[in-house]
Scaffold this active site. Sequence first.
Site, mmCIF file in Angstrom:
data_model
loop_
_atom_site.group_PDB
_atom_site.id
_atom_site.type_symbol
_atom_site.label_atom_id
_atom_site.label_comp_id
_atom_site.label_asym_id
_atom_site.label_seq_id
_atom_site.Cartn_x
_atom_site.Cartn_y
_atom_site.Cartn_z
ATOM 1 N N HIS A 1 16.623 18.940 0.449
ATOM 2 C CA HIS A 1 16.177 19.558 1.812
ATOM 3 C C HIS A 1 17.230 20.379 2.528
ATOM 4 O O HIS A 1 16.902 21.151 3.224
ATOM 5 C CB HIS A 1 15.725 18.287 2.695
ATOM 6 C CG HIS A 1 14.381 18.026 2.362
ATOM 7 N ND1 HIS A 1 14.150 17.041 1.511
ATOM 8 C CD2 HIS A 1 13.035 18.150 2.637
ATOM 9 C CE1 HIS A 1 13.051 16.806 1.237
ATOM 10 N NE2 HIS A 1 12.313 17.403 1.818
ATOM 11 N N GLU B 1 0.515 16.657 -4.678
ATOM 12 C CA GLU B 1 1.996 16.490 -4.926
ATOM 13 C C GLU B 1 2.099 15.351 -5.944
ATOM 14 O O GLU B 1 3.249 15.115 -6.200
ATOM 15 C CB GLU B 1 2.709 16.571 -3.739
ATOM 16 C CG GLU B 1 2.577 15.621 -2.777
ATOM 17 C CD GLU B 1 3.764 15.540 -1.662
ATOM 18 O OE1 GLU B 1 4.483 16.404 -1.590
ATOM 19 O OE2 GLU B 1 3.420 14.885 -0.709
ATOM 20 N N ASP C 1 7.407 18.343 -4.956
ATOM 21 C CA ASP C 1 7.274 16.818 -5.723
ATOM 22 C C ASP C 1 6.276 16.570 -6.774
ATOM 23 O O ASP C 1 6.663 16.017 -7.853
ATOM 24 C CB ASP C 1 6.448 15.565 -4.495
ATOM 25 C CG ASP C 1 7.602 15.373 -3.490
ATOM 26 O OD1 ASP C 1 8.493 14.943 -4.014
ATOM 27 O OD2 ASP C 1 7.260 15.237 -2.368
ATOM 28 N N CYS D 1 2.179 24.718 -0.658
ATOM 29 C CA CYS D 1 3.169 24.798 0.402
ATOM 30 C C CYS D 1 4.549 24.260 -0.249
ATOM 31 O O CYS D 1 5.279 23.983 0.796
ATOM 32 C CB CYS D 1 2.844 23.885 1.689
ATOM 33 S SG CYS D 1 2.715 22.093 1.286
HETATM 34 C C1 PEP Z 1 6.385 19.500 -1.605
HETATM 35 O O1 PEP Z 1 6.557 18.355 -2.340
HETATM 36 O O2 PEP Z 1 6.247 20.446 -2.438
HETATM 37 C C2 PEP Z 1 6.382 19.319 -0.215
HETATM 38 C C3 PEP Z 1 5.900 20.616 0.436
HETATM 39 O O3 PEP Z 1 6.828 18.485 0.653
HETATM 40 P P1 PEP Z 1 8.309 17.866 0.777
HETATM 41 O O4 PEP Z 1 9.317 19.223 0.303
HETATM 42 O O5 PEP Z 1 8.686 17.886 2.349
HETATM 43 O O6 PEP Z 1 8.464 17.044 0.008
HETATM 44 MG MG MG Z 2 6.444 16.379 -1.008
#
Ligand code: PEP
Ligand code: MG
Length: 544
Positions: free
Chosen positions: A188, A428, A452, A499
């Site tokens: 993140h 995901e 994910d 996304c």
């Molecule tokens: C993902 O897993 O691609 C996603 C968009 O969610 P996060 O990155 O918040 O886990």
């Molecule tokens: Mg995710």
Amino acid sequence: MEIYRGTGVSKGVSIGIPHWLAAQEREIPRTLVDDREAELARFHLAQAQAAAQQELFYQKTLEKATAQEAEVFQIHAMLIADPDFTEEVEKLILEQGVCAEYAAQQVSRQFSQMFAQLEDAYMQARSADFCDVGNQILAELLGEEAAAACGGEPYILFAEDLLPSQAVQLDLDAVQAFVTRQGSSVSHTAILARNMGIPAVVGVKFPDRLPAGPVVVDGEKGEVIFNPSPEVLLDYQRVQQAQRSYQEQLLAYRNQPSVTPAGQKIGLYANIGSPGDLQAVLENGAEGIGLFRSEFLYMDAQDFPPEEEQYRCYREVLEGMQGKRVIIRTLDLGADKQLGYYQFGKEENPALGCRAIRFCLRRRDVFLTQLRALLRASPYGRLAIMLPMVVSLEEVRESKRLLQEAKAQLQAEGYPVAAQIEFGIMIETPAAALISRELAAEVDFFSVGTNDLTQYTLAVDRMNGEVSNLYDPAHPAVLRLIKEAAERAREAGIWIGICGEAAADPKLLPFFLEIGIAELSMSPKSILGLRRRICTYQPEEAAR
Ligand code: PEP
Ligand code: MG
């Protein structure tokens, strides 16, 4: 001039003054001192300075946030001066002759563990506070500035690693780049840096002592340069200038539709973590919000945020987007996204544990509060609700039941709720992609979370820099699962977007166009560059 190499995870060049992130865990060796009284005096001085610092943070936070948010610094000031804590540190220094740094770290850890074992949730939350307090006294003893918490002058943030819970406390206006020893391209920290449009390099083995002068961070090459020579500095200043003029050219695409010369449309949406990101969304001409990571609202709080507070936040985003689609993802906690005020049980594999929708279906009180807040905000724009980490039909059906329950409650209480609210899920997990035919019958849209999906398909921990060479969202197995979901979506007449971070990867654009992806959602700062690429897209690019 010293060059340290790591992995560039967010492009761009920054030149600035380095600062260690205060409140970082690190091991202090048990060093013995000759003069115990002098060591005691050092501790008392650092303790007083840390307490004064809390007052400063309190005042600064009050200027831009609520009294409730600022309160944490008052609590920290109290804990720093706590008589039991002080006595234990004093004893360790006087009786064992250890250095003040070691004593402060040991005692704050003991207190933190003691609080973690208490029954009361409020007391448990103080456990994290004691860690913080210990680290802040440590920072004073080591002469480090607590730039991360107090903000002010621009700086380049150096850290061991950056947890989402730490990131939300940063004064992001002041951070010019991130450099961490740990981390990976989909941690993140990396996502945050890309959202902010600042360079980031992870996995850098930089020394503890940072230089006083400027450092250069090159997010493209993955390099961090200490004490750059005047020539190197000049070169990088030119690169920065070129970056700025490229960004200016891209502004021409701000109000253009995202359509290829052959007429294929693919919407470019933005990923956000809070209403504070709206400005960047609008400046970069996003056609909607494809992912609002609502958990950041929870991580930036002292307790589960109440319905009213969430409602105001969602409403602000919906109103800000003026009728454009806003997809709010329900709470995706767990794994690396932890809360200071709630302890998840100990899990061997948190990424495979009680996270996201699994947590929400267990803590229905928390989930219902969020669903009610979302529905209450729904009349103020074009809301879509999305579930994270789905693996089964039952999770979707159960969530829909809860949504209906929340709706019925609100209607009985006289609240208006929008007639049309799209309901979708993230794809995901491999399971979701493989049962996408059945899932498509239950929802209005899919959005592929490639971060994910890649992690779970390839069995590669997205947070682990050691295996990042194996982490590949373009792996045929991942692409085949995305294609499967896209085909089932098309058959069912629903739309599908992407996304995860791969949405912004220009190399994957031909694939996304070919399988009929309707929408790509990414950091606001990535939108204009990709729109330019779409507007000038030539099909032969697909063959490359
Ligand atoms: C993902 O897993 O691609 C996603 C968009 O969610 P996060 O990155 O918040 O886990
Ligand atoms: Mg995710």
